[in-house]
Design an enzyme around this catalytic site. Structure first.
Site, PDB file in Angstrom:
ATOM      1  N   LYS A  37      -7.045   8.785  -7.828  1.00 13.77           N
ATOM      2  CA  LYS A  37      -8.439   8.457  -8.175  1.00 13.77           C
ATOM      3  C   LYS A  37      -9.477   9.220  -7.362  1.00 13.77           C
ATOM      4  O   LYS A  37     -10.616   9.324  -7.748  1.00 13.77           O
ATOM      5  CB  LYS A  37      -8.671   6.952  -8.051  1.00 13.77           C
ATOM      6  CG  LYS A  37      -8.640   6.422  -6.625  1.00 13.77           C
ATOM      7  CD  LYS A  37      -8.977   4.938  -6.581  1.00 13.77           C
ATOM      8  CE  LYS A  37      -8.913   4.446  -5.137  1.00 13.77           C
ATOM      9  NZ  LYS A  37      -9.049   3.030  -4.994  1.00 13.77           N
ATOM     10  N   LYS A  54      -5.927  16.240  13.327  1.00 16.25           N
ATOM     11  CA  LYS A  54      -5.231  17.220  14.177  1.00 16.25           C
ATOM     12  C   LYS A  54      -5.937  18.574  14.192  1.00 16.25           C
ATOM     13  O   LYS A  54      -5.884  19.305  15.184  1.00 16.25           O
ATOM     14  CB  LYS A  54      -3.770  17.380  13.754  1.00 16.25           C
ATOM     15  CG  LYS A  54      -2.856  16.383  14.434  1.00 16.25           C
ATOM     16  CD  LYS A  54      -2.937  15.023  13.785  1.00 16.25           C
ATOM     17  CE  LYS A  54      -3.030  13.850  14.691  1.00 16.25           C
ATOM     18  NZ  LYS A  54      -3.143  12.572  13.992  1.00 16.25           N
ATOM     19  N   GLY A 185     -11.040  -1.076  19.277  1.00 16.03           N
ATOM     20  CA  GLY A 185      -9.628  -0.947  18.900  1.00 16.03           C
ATOM     21  C   GLY A 185      -8.957   0.131  19.719  1.00 16.03           C
ATOM     22  O   GLY A 185      -9.420   1.269  19.747  1.00 16.03           O
ATOM     23  N   GLY A 186      -7.895  -0.218  20.407  1.00 10.70           N
ATOM     24  CA  GLY A 186      -7.172   0.738  21.261  1.00 10.70           C
ATOM     25  C   GLY A 186      -5.852   1.157  20.649  1.00 10.70           C
ATOM     26  O   GLY A 186      -4.874   1.409  21.348  1.00 10.70           O
ATOM     27  N   ILE A 189      -5.242   5.472  16.314  1.00 10.12           N
ATOM     28  CA  ILE A 189      -6.395   6.210  15.786  1.00 10.12           C
ATOM     29  C   ILE A 189      -7.524   6.222  16.804  1.00 10.12           C
ATOM     30  O   ILE A 189      -8.124   7.257  17.085  1.00 10.12           O
ATOM     31  CB  ILE A 189      -6.853   5.621  14.421  1.00 10.12           C
ATOM     32  CG1 ILE A 189      -5.765   5.879  13.373  1.00 10.12           C
ATOM     33  CG2 ILE A 189      -8.176   6.233  13.965  1.00 10.12           C
ATOM     34  CD1 ILE A 189      -6.023   5.255  12.020  1.00 10.12           C
ATOM     35  N   GLY A 190      -7.789   5.073  17.426  1.00 14.41           N
ATOM     36  CA  GLY A 190      -8.837   4.979  18.436  1.00 14.41           C
ATOM     37  C   GLY A 190      -8.579   5.930  19.603  1.00 14.41           C
ATOM     38  O   GLY A 190      -9.499   6.581  20.103  1.00 14.41           O
ATOM     39  N   GLY A 227      -7.486  -1.283  12.575  1.00 17.53           N
ATOM     40  CA  GLY A 227      -6.336  -1.454  11.707  1.00 17.53           C
ATOM     41  C   GLY A 227      -6.640  -1.089  10.266  1.00 17.53           C
ATOM     42  O   GLY A 227      -7.786  -0.781   9.924  1.00 17.53           O
ATOM     43  N   HIS A 398      15.725  30.111  26.308  1.00 14.80           N
ATOM     44  CA  HIS A 398      14.937  30.093  27.549  1.00 14.80           C
ATOM     45  C   HIS A 398      13.848  31.147  27.485  1.00 14.80           C
ATOM     46  O   HIS A 398      14.113  32.236  27.002  1.00 14.80           O
ATOM     47  CB  HIS A 398      15.855  30.381  28.737  1.00 14.80           C
ATOM     48  CG  HIS A 398      15.100  30.492  30.034  1.00 14.80           C
ATOM     49  ND1 HIS A 398      14.626  29.388  30.701  1.00 14.80           N
ATOM     50  CD2 HIS A 398      14.728  31.581  30.762  1.00 14.80           C
ATOM     51  CE1 HIS A 398      14.003  29.792  31.791  1.00 14.80           C
ATOM     52  NE2 HIS A 398      14.038  31.114  31.858  1.00 14.80           N
TER      53      HIS A 398
HETATM   54  P1  FAD Z   1      -2.278   7.209   1.137  1.00 10.65           P
HETATM   55  O1  FAD Z   1      -2.133   8.449   1.898  1.00 10.65           O
HETATM   56  O2  FAD Z   1      -3.310   6.244   1.548  1.00 10.65           O
HETATM   57  O3  FAD Z   1      -2.508   7.657  -0.374  1.00 10.65           O
HETATM   58  C1  FAD Z   1      -2.752   6.754  -1.390  1.00 10.65           C
HETATM   59  C2  FAD Z   1      -3.582   7.412  -2.462  1.00 10.65           C
HETATM   60  O4  FAD Z   1      -3.616   6.559  -3.594  1.00 10.65           O
HETATM   61  C3  FAD Z   1      -5.037   7.654  -2.058  1.00 10.65           C
HETATM   62  O5  FAD Z   1      -5.369   9.010  -2.170  1.00 10.65           O
HETATM   63  C4  FAD Z   1      -5.847   6.790  -3.013  1.00 10.65           C
HETATM   64  O6  FAD Z   1      -7.066   7.412  -3.427  1.00 10.65           O
HETATM   65  C5  FAD Z   1      -4.898   6.665  -4.210  1.00 10.65           C
HETATM   66  N1  FAD Z   1      -5.120   5.450  -5.009  1.00 10.65           N
HETATM   67  C6  FAD Z   1      -5.321   4.192  -4.571  1.00 10.65           C
HETATM   68  N2  FAD Z   1      -5.455   3.349  -5.605  1.00 10.65           N
HETATM   69  C7  FAD Z   1      -5.348   4.094  -6.734  1.00 10.65           C
HETATM   70  C8  FAD Z   1      -5.388   3.794  -8.124  1.00 10.65           C
HETATM   71  N3  FAD Z   1      -5.569   2.551  -8.574  1.00 10.65           N
HETATM   72  N4  FAD Z   1      -5.252   4.822  -9.010  1.00 10.65           N
HETATM   73  C9  FAD Z   1      -5.068   6.099  -8.570  1.00 10.65           C
HETATM   74  N5  FAD Z   1      -5.015   6.421  -7.269  1.00 10.65           N
HETATM   75  C10 FAD Z   1      -5.148   5.442  -6.369  1.00 10.65           C
HETATM   76  N6  FAD Z   1       0.294   9.204   9.918  1.00 10.65           N
HETATM   77  C11 FAD Z   1       1.171  10.021  10.512  1.00 10.65           C
HETATM   78  O7  FAD Z   1       2.367   9.980  10.212  1.00 10.65           O
HETATM   79  N7  FAD Z   1       0.763  10.939  11.459  1.00 10.65           N
HETATM   80  C12 FAD Z   1      -0.523  11.037  11.844  1.00 10.65           C
HETATM   81  O8  FAD Z   1      -0.849  11.871  12.688  1.00 10.65           O
HETATM   82  C13 FAD Z   1      -1.477  10.180  11.242  1.00 10.65           C
HETATM   83  N8  FAD Z   1      -2.786  10.254  11.585  1.00 10.65           N
HETATM   84  C14 FAD Z   1      -3.682   9.445  10.954  1.00 10.65           C
HETATM   85  C15 FAD Z   1      -5.023   9.526  11.326  1.00 10.65           C
HETATM   86  C16 FAD Z   1      -5.961   8.724  10.714  1.00 10.65           C
HETATM   87  C17 FAD Z   1      -7.407   8.840  11.118  1.00 10.65           C
HETATM   88  C18 FAD Z   1      -5.555   7.810   9.674  1.00 10.65           C
HETATM   89  C19 FAD Z   1      -6.553   6.947   8.965  1.00 10.65           C
HETATM   90  C20 FAD Z   1      -4.223   7.715   9.305  1.00 10.65           C
HETATM   91  C21 FAD Z   1      -3.274   8.520   9.946  1.00 10.65           C
HETATM   92  N9  FAD Z   1      -1.917   8.435   9.621  1.00 10.65           N
HETATM   93  C22 FAD Z   1      -1.011   9.257  10.252  1.00 10.65           C
HETATM   94  C23 FAD Z   1      -1.409   7.487   8.604  1.00 10.65           C
HETATM   95  C24 FAD Z   1      -1.140   8.178   7.262  1.00 10.65           C
HETATM   96  O9  FAD Z   1      -2.324   8.808   6.832  1.00 10.65           O
HETATM   97  C25 FAD Z   1      -0.646   7.173   6.235  1.00 10.65           C
HETATM   98  O10 FAD Z   1       0.472   6.481   6.750  1.00 10.65           O
HETATM   99  C26 FAD Z   1      -0.230   7.855   4.938  1.00 10.65           C
HETATM  100  O11 FAD Z   1      -1.291   8.580   4.391  1.00 10.65           O
HETATM  101  C27 FAD Z   1       0.287   6.835   3.917  1.00 10.65           C
HETATM  102  O12 FAD Z   1       0.660   7.495   2.744  1.00 10.65           O
HETATM  103  P2  FAD Z   1       0.625   6.769   1.321  1.00 10.65           P
HETATM  104  O13 FAD Z   1       1.079   7.796   0.339  1.00 10.65           O
HETATM  105  O14 FAD Z   1       1.340   5.482   1.392  1.00 10.65           O
HETATM  106  O15 FAD Z   1      -0.911   6.384   1.072  1.00 10.65           O
END
Ligand code: FAD
Length: 419
Positions: A37, A54, A185-186, A189-190, A227, A398
């Protein structure tokens, strides 16, 4: 107008869970459609999480180094300054380049991509409202995979405006550098998004309810990182009677919900909210749909905090082993004794192994330069039950940081050479 087509699999969500599942399913011969979406692929991870954070961390490290480390090494740069617009431009380039890359992978693997919001109208049927035209499309789907991910949580008393009160999303797209930021939040992400990111220590201000003292802290921005919550609204889950566990979609070991043919993976289901966990689950779920019997070992999912130095872990911590009464041996090797770390002037940290009596790893913890890369060797050892002796028989090049792993393996059953 309503058009109808039939697909073997409709994936809802184009994040790391959804897009990887879609590609894998197509590679396994399924006719796949993925609906996203937000108008661009890659999900939270690519659009507002792992990758932008990153990219910005890398730039801020370089800036810090140019001020603090370069002079020590004899590199003289006059008055380094920040051009925040340029930094954000470069970050956006990385994100859009990778996002277009996923679109290309979809084309290559013949995954149909629809930009729009999807909902499940009944088992075996998905409705997609297209972003651009508002047209609705109904698709019959033999299998449906929900991979809608998660979104930030905020407080009703502190509304996020992405100007002064920021979520991680806003913090990664700032057009100014905050002078003083309060981080609520610690968590990971924080810790990672602090402006100044050169120490893993964080000042924690405990505010007890019974303590009536109010502390005034002045700042020009507040980051709310308390969170994340699964995104399940508007999917039609309630009407379908899909079983939930609080906010998470409940699944069995095959990633299937209580409704046959509807699966769920990633941040909306139990387990750590991590991109690589979502990807693993996506691959496992579609393999199972195709008759495979994939299994994920949730005890050995690596976790990384991208502070300076980086912190990475896999398996058990000492606290966990102690509380479950498991005997273990602890061995450590410091980066100060690693020649590459010395050459890089990045000697803070160590590798720690926790092993059982058969010399197999129960847990591995790395704090130090590139800890995020070092942990993978420990993952391989744990996945295949290698002993530390076997690990120490692997020839490591090495001079590399990986020799710290080799030395810890030596230490874990006998003695390290260089310490
Ligand atoms: P998402 O990546 O959230 O993707 C879900 C997608 O579904 C979204 O694009 C959304 O728009 C779409 N969607 C939702 N509802 C609908 C619908 N009804 N119809 C169509 N599309 C829809 N994880 C790591 O492993 N390493 C990291 O370094 C790391 N850093 C992070 C830093 C930050 C600031 C944040 C916020 C998160 C970080 N994460 C990291 C966590 C990681 O981003 C998530 O665990 C991961 O993206 C989850 O993947 P997912 O496919 O489950 O969901």
């Amino acid at each position: 107008s309503l058009t109808t087509k039939t697909k073997d699999l409709v994936v809802i969500g184009g994040g790391p869970g959804g897009y990887v599942a879609a590609i894998k399913a197509a590679q396994l011969g399924m006719n796949v459609l993925c609906a996203e979406k937000r108008g661009a692929l890659g999900g939270t991870c690519l659009q507002e999480g792992c990758i932008p954070s990153k990219t910005l961390l890398h730039t801020s490290h370089l800036f810090e180094e140019s001020k603090k480390e370069f002079p020590k090494l004899g590199i003289l740069v006059d008055n380094p300054r920040i051009n925040i617009q340029k930094i954000m431009q470069e970050k956006n380039k990385v994100v859009s380049g990778l996002s277009k890359g996923i679109e290309m992978l979809f084309k290559k693997n013949k995954v149909e991509y629809l930009k729009g919001k999807a909902s499940i109208t009944k088992p075996g049927q998905v409705l997609i409202e297209k972003n651009e035209t508002n047209e609705k499309e109904i698709i019959d789907a033999k299998n449906i995979l929900i991979a809608t991910g998660s979104d930030f949580i905020d407080f009703p008393w502190l509304k996020i405006d992405e100007k002064v009160v920021l979520s991680s999303r806003g913090a990664l797209s700032l057009n100014r550098i905050p002078k003083k930021m309060i981080i609520i939040g610690g968590g990971v992400i924080g810790l990672e998004l602090r402006v100044e990111n050169n120490t893993a220590k964080l000042k924690v201000l405990p505010i007890k309810e019974k303590d009536s003292k109010v502390i005034d802290i002045e700042a020009d921005s507040v980051l709310v990182s308390v969170g994340r919550k699964p995104v399940t609204e508007g999917l039609g889950l309630e009407k379908l009677g899909i079983k939930m566990n609080k906010r998470q979609v409940e699944i069995n070991e095959k990633f299937e919900t209580n409704i046959p043919g509807i699966y769920a993976i990633g941040d909306i289901v139990r387990g750590p909210m991590l991109a690589h966990k979502a990807e693993e689950e996506g691959i496992a779920a579609v393999s199972i749909m195709n008759g495979g019997n994939s299994h994920i070992n949730y005890d050995i999912i690596p976790e990384v905090i991208y502070t300076t130095p980086e912190v990475a872990k896999i398996g058990k911590t000492e606290e966990q082993l102690k509380s479950s009464g498991i005997k273990y041996r602890k061995s450590k090797f410091p980066y100060i004794a690693n020649s590459r770390a010395r050459a890089m002037s990045q000697t803070d940290g160590f590798v720690k192994f926790l092993t059982d009596q058969d010399h197999k790893l129960l847990g591995a913890h790395v704090i130090g330069p590139n800890a995020s890369e070092a942990i993978t060797e420990c993952s391989v050892a744990m996945q295949y039950g290698l002993t530390v002796k076997q690990l120490s028989h692997v020839c490591h090049p090495h001079p590399t940081l990986s020799e710290a792993i080799l030395e810890t393996a030596f230490a874990a059953y006998f003695k390290p050479i260089h310490f």
